[in-house]
Write a protein that holds these residues in place. Structure first.
Motif, PDB file in Angstrom:
ATOM      1  N   LEU A 147       4.686 -14.103  -1.353  1.00  0.00           N
ATOM      2  CA  LEU A 147       6.064 -13.880  -0.926  1.00  0.00           C
ATOM      3  C   LEU A 147       7.064 -14.634  -1.797  1.00  0.00           C
ATOM      4  O   LEU A 147       8.235 -14.728  -1.453  1.00  0.00           O
ATOM      5  N   SER A 148       6.602 -15.141  -2.924  1.00  0.00           N
ATOM      6  CA  SER A 148       7.453 -15.989  -3.763  1.00  0.00           C
ATOM      7  C   SER A 148       8.581 -15.222  -4.450  1.00  0.00           C
ATOM      8  O   SER A 148       9.615 -15.789  -4.758  1.00  0.00           O
ATOM      9  N   ILE A 149       8.404 -13.928  -4.683  1.00  0.00           N
ATOM     10  CA  ILE A 149       9.468 -13.124  -5.287  1.00  0.00           C
ATOM     11  C   ILE A 149      10.324 -12.568  -4.149  1.00  0.00           C
ATOM     12  O   ILE A 149       9.820 -11.885  -3.274  1.00  0.00           O
ATOM     13  N   GLU A 150      11.603 -12.857  -4.179  1.00  0.00           N
ATOM     14  CA  GLU A 150      12.468 -12.433  -3.079  1.00  0.00           C
ATOM     15  C   GLU A 150      13.176 -11.119  -3.365  1.00  0.00           C
ATOM     16  O   GLU A 150      13.933 -10.633  -2.539  1.00  0.00           O
ATOM     17  N   HIS A 151      12.921 -10.521  -4.504  1.00  0.00           N
ATOM     18  CA  HIS A 151      13.581  -9.275  -4.888  1.00  0.00           C
ATOM     19  C   HIS A 151      12.781  -8.082  -4.371  1.00  0.00           C
ATOM     20  O   HIS A 151      11.616  -7.912  -4.721  1.00  0.00           O
ATOM     21  N   ARG A 152      13.393  -7.254  -3.530  1.00  0.00           N
ATOM     22  CA  ARG A 152      12.692  -6.159  -2.847  1.00  0.00           C
ATOM     23  C   ARG A 152      12.059  -5.168  -3.827  1.00  0.00           C
ATOM     24  O   ARG A 152      10.888  -4.811  -3.683  1.00  0.00           O
ATOM     25  N   LEU A 153      12.815  -4.698  -4.817  1.00  0.00           N
ATOM     26  CA  LEU A 153      12.293  -3.693  -5.746  1.00  0.00           C
ATOM     27  C   LEU A 153      11.130  -4.243  -6.567  1.00  0.00           C
ATOM     28  O   LEU A 153      10.126  -3.548  -6.783  1.00  0.00           O
ATOM     29  N   SER A 154      11.214  -5.487  -7.000  1.00  0.00           N
ATOM     30  CA  SER A 154      10.110  -6.111  -7.742  1.00  0.00           C
ATOM     31  C   SER A 154       8.848  -6.124  -6.887  1.00  0.00           C
ATOM     32  O   SER A 154       7.763  -5.781  -7.353  1.00  0.00           O
ATOM     33  N   ASN A 155       8.994  -6.525  -5.632  1.00  0.00           N
ATOM     34  CA  ASN A 155       7.850  -6.555  -4.712  1.00  0.00           C
ATOM     35  C   ASN A 155       7.257  -5.172  -4.499  1.00  0.00           C
ATOM     36  O   ASN A 155       6.041  -5.004  -4.472  1.00  0.00           O
ATOM     37  N   LEU A 156       8.123  -4.169  -4.323  1.00  0.00           N
ATOM     38  CA  LEU A 156       7.628  -2.805  -4.108  1.00  0.00           C
ATOM     39  C   LEU A 156       6.825  -2.314  -5.315  1.00  0.00           C
ATOM     40  O   LEU A 156       5.768  -1.694  -5.152  1.00  0.00           O
ATOM     41  N   ILE A 157       7.304  -2.597  -6.518  1.00  0.00           N
ATOM     42  CA  ILE A 157       6.600  -2.163  -7.730  1.00  0.00           C
ATOM     43  C   ILE A 157       5.240  -2.846  -7.821  1.00  0.00           C
ATOM     44  O   ILE A 157       4.223  -2.199  -8.076  1.00  0.00           O
ATOM     45  N   ILE A 158       5.200  -4.142  -7.584  1.00  0.00           N
ATOM     46  CA  ILE A 158       3.930  -4.880  -7.639  1.00  0.00           C
ATOM     47  C   ILE A 158       2.961  -4.348  -6.586  1.00  0.00           C
ATOM     48  O   ILE A 158       1.795  -4.080  -6.888  1.00  0.00           O
ATOM     49  N   GLN A 159       3.435  -4.160  -5.370  1.00  0.00           N
ATOM     50  CA  GLN A 159       2.564  -3.676  -4.294  1.00  0.00           C
ATOM     51  C   GLN A 159       2.109  -2.232  -4.541  1.00  0.00           C
ATOM     52  O   GLN A 159       0.976  -1.865  -4.214  1.00  0.00           O
ATOM     53  N   ALA A 160       2.975  -1.422  -5.138  1.00  0.00           N
ATOM     54  CA  ALA A 160       2.588  -0.041  -5.462  1.00  0.00           C
ATOM     55  C   ALA A 160       1.470  -0.030  -6.496  1.00  0.00           C
ATOM     56  O   ALA A 160       0.482   0.700  -6.353  1.00  0.00           O
ATOM     57  N   ARG A 218      17.823  -4.571 -14.063  1.00  0.00           N
ATOM     58  CA  ARG A 218      16.697  -4.423 -14.986  1.00  0.00           C
ATOM     59  C   ARG A 218      16.156  -5.775 -15.469  1.00  0.00           C
ATOM     60  O   ARG A 218      14.957  -6.007 -15.459  1.00  0.00           O
ATOM     61  N   GLU A 219      17.053  -6.653 -15.901  1.00  0.00           N
ATOM     62  CA  GLU A 219      16.621  -7.958 -16.410  1.00  0.00           C
ATOM     63  C   GLU A 219      15.937  -8.781 -15.321  1.00  0.00           C
ATOM     64  O   GLU A 219      14.910  -9.405 -15.567  1.00  0.00           O
ATOM     65  N   LEU A 220      16.509  -8.769 -14.123  1.00  0.00           N
ATOM     66  CA  LEU A 220      15.922  -9.491 -12.996  1.00  0.00           C
ATOM     67  C   LEU A 220      14.541  -8.927 -12.673  1.00  0.00           C
ATOM     68  O   LEU A 220      13.594  -9.676 -12.440  1.00  0.00           O
ATOM     69  N   LEU A 221      14.422  -7.595 -12.695  1.00  0.00           N
ATOM     70  CA  LEU A 221      13.134  -6.956 -12.439  1.00  0.00           C
ATOM     71  C   LEU A 221      12.088  -7.410 -13.435  1.00  0.00           C
ATOM     72  O   LEU A 221      10.990  -7.810 -13.061  1.00  0.00           O
ATOM     73  N   TYR A 222      12.410  -7.332 -14.715  1.00  0.00           N
ATOM     74  CA  TYR A 222      11.440  -7.733 -15.735  1.00  0.00           C
ATOM     75  C   TYR A 222      11.104  -9.216 -15.642  1.00  0.00           C
ATOM     76  O   TYR A 222       9.968  -9.620 -15.881  1.00  0.00           O
ATOM     77  N   GLN A 223      12.088 -10.034 -15.269  1.00  0.00           N
ATOM     78  CA  GLN A 223      11.836 -11.460 -15.073  1.00  0.00           C
ATOM     79  C   GLN A 223      10.852 -11.673 -13.929  1.00  0.00           C
ATOM     80  O   GLN A 223       9.893 -12.439 -14.039  1.00  0.00           O
ATOM     81  N   ASN A 224      11.073 -10.974 -12.810  1.00  0.00           N
ATOM     82  CA  ASN A 224      10.196 -11.097 -11.643  1.00  0.00           C
ATOM     83  C   ASN A 224       8.802 -10.544 -11.921  1.00  0.00           C
ATOM     84  O   ASN A 224       7.813 -11.068 -11.417  1.00  0.00           O
ATOM     85  N   GLY A 230       0.784  -1.230   0.000  1.00  0.00           N
ATOM     86  CA  GLY A 230       0.000   0.000   0.000  1.00  0.00           C
ATOM     87  C   GLY A 230       0.809   1.268   0.000  1.00  0.00           C
ATOM     88  O   GLY A 230       1.763   1.434  -0.764  1.00  0.00           O
ATOM     89  N   SER A 231       0.431   2.188   0.896  1.00  0.00           N
ATOM     90  CA  SER A 231       1.067   3.500   0.938  1.00  0.00           C
ATOM     91  C   SER A 231       2.540   3.400   1.327  1.00  0.00           C
ATOM     92  O   SER A 231       3.337   4.269   0.966  1.00  0.00           O
ATOM     93  N   SER A 232       2.918   2.342   2.023  1.00  0.00           N
ATOM     94  CA  SER A 232       4.333   2.138   2.364  1.00  0.00           C
ATOM     95  C   SER A 232       5.148   1.914   1.101  1.00  0.00           C
ATOM     96  O   SER A 232       6.214   2.504   0.925  1.00  0.00           O
ATOM     97  N   ALA A 233       4.668   1.053   0.216  1.00  0.00           N
ATOM     98  CA  ALA A 233       5.366   0.773  -1.040  1.00  0.00           C
ATOM     99  C   ALA A 233       5.420   2.029  -1.904  1.00  0.00           C
ATOM    100  O   ALA A 233       6.461   2.333  -2.505  1.00  0.00           O
ATOM    101  N   LEU A 234       4.319   2.766  -1.965  1.00  0.00           N
ATOM    102  CA  LEU A 234       4.295   4.006  -2.753  1.00  0.00           C
ATOM    103  C   LEU A 234       5.322   4.999  -2.225  1.00  0.00           C
ATOM    104  O   LEU A 234       6.051   5.629  -3.005  1.00  0.00           O
ATOM    105  N   ASN A 235       5.405   5.125  -0.905  1.00  0.00           N
ATOM    106  CA  ASN A 235       6.357   6.053  -0.303  1.00  0.00           C
ATOM    107  C   ASN A 235       7.794   5.615  -0.547  1.00  0.00           C
ATOM    108  O   ASN A 235       8.651   6.429  -0.891  1.00  0.00           O
ATOM    109  N   LEU A 236       8.081   4.337  -0.373  1.00  0.00           N
ATOM    110  CA  LEU A 236       9.442   3.831  -0.546  1.00  0.00           C
ATOM    111  C   LEU A 236       9.927   3.974  -1.993  1.00  0.00           C
ATOM    112  O   LEU A 236      11.121   4.143  -2.232  1.00  0.00           O
ATOM    113  N   LEU A 237       9.001   3.942  -2.955  1.00  0.00           N
ATOM    114  CA  LEU A 237       9.358   4.122  -4.366  1.00  0.00           C
ATOM    115  C   LEU A 237       9.411   5.595  -4.774  1.00  0.00           C
ATOM    116  O   LEU A 237       9.835   5.914  -5.876  1.00  0.00           O
TER     117      LEU A 237
END
Length: 192
Positions: free
Chosen positions: A132-145, A172-178, A87-94
Motif C-alpha cells: 500500500l506504499s504507493i498512494e496513486h490510484r492509477l499506478s496501483n491499478l496498473i501494477i495490480q492489473a 505521466r511523470e508521477l506514474l513512471y516514478q511510481n 485482479g479482475s477488478s483492476a483489469l475492469n477499472l482500466l
C-alpha cells in the motif's frame, strides 16, 4: 431526531453512508432504528449491515445503486483504511476487461472482511504496508492489473492499452516514478 430531511441535508442521492454518520442525533441503537424505519418506507436503501444509501432514481432505469468500488471506498474512508483494487477488478477499472467481477477484491490495511452487495461480494484482504506504499490510484491499478495478467501472459494489445492510459493521463511523470516500485518484469515491459 433523525429523519429523511436530516439525511438529505448531509448526503447526496446515490451516496453511501453509515449509522455512525448520524450518532450525534441519538445513540447508535436509536439511529439504527430510525434508518430501519426509513428503509422499510423505501426512503433509504440498505446495502449491508450498517451500510445504507440514499436512492437516486432515474426515469427509465429506476433506482441507481452505488457501484461496488464506491461502496468499498466509503467503507475504507469510514475505517480510515487504505485500499487497492486487485485482479479482475483492476483489469475492469482500466478497461482491459469488460467482465464485471462478481467478487471484487481489495487489499487493505484495515480489517479483513466480506460484504455481500446484491449478487456481488466485496472482499477486503489484509496486506502488508509495502503493498500500500504507493498512494496513486492509477499506478496501483496498473501494477495490480499486470499482476493479475501474469508476466508470461501479457499481450502487446494490453501493453498498448496501458500505454495509451498513461499517455492520456496528466500524471505521466508521477506514474513512471511510481512504477519504479513495481516488480522488475513490469518495469521492463513498460520501458519498451
Amino acid at each position: 431526531m433523525l429523519d429523511l430531511r436530516t439525511i438529505e441535508k448531509r448526503v447526496n442521492k446515490g451516496d453511501v453512508f453509515f449509522i455512525s454518520d448520524f450518532t450525534e442525533f441519538g445513540n447508535y441503537e436509536a439511529v439504527r432504528k430510525a434508518l430501519q424505519r426509513l428503509t422499510k418506507d423505501g426512503k433509504v436503501k440498505r446495502i449491508a449491515k450498517g451500510v445504507y444509501f440514499l436512492p437516486k432514481i432515474h426515469e427509465r432505469l429506476g433506482i441507481i445503486c452505488p457501484h461496488a468500488e464506491q461502496i468499498a471506498k466509503a467503507i475504507a474512508k469510514r475505517d480510515k483504511a487504505r485500499i487497492i483494487a486487485t485482479g479482475s477488478s483492476a483489469l475492469n477499472l482500466l478497461g482491459l476487461s469488460t467482465q464485471i467481477p462478481l467478487k471484487l477484491v481489495f487489499l487493505t490495511d484495515g480489517s479483513a472482511r466480506n460484504i455481500k452487495v446484491g449478487k456481488q461480494t466485496i472482499q477486503f484482504k489484509k496486506t502488508n504496508p509495502k503493498n500500500l506504499s504507493i498512494e496513486h490510484r492509477l499506478s496501483n491499478l496498473i501494477i495490480q492489473a499486470f499482476k493479475a495478467i501474469g508476466e508470461k501472459n501479457v499481450t502487446q494489445e494490453q501493453i498498448d492499452k496501458i500505454q495509451t492510459i498513461i499517455d492520456q493521463s496528466n500524471e505521466r511523470e508521477l506514474l513512471y516514478q511510481n512504477l519504479k516500485n513495481a516488480p522488475v518484469w513490469m518495469q521492463k515491459i513498460l520501458s519498451r
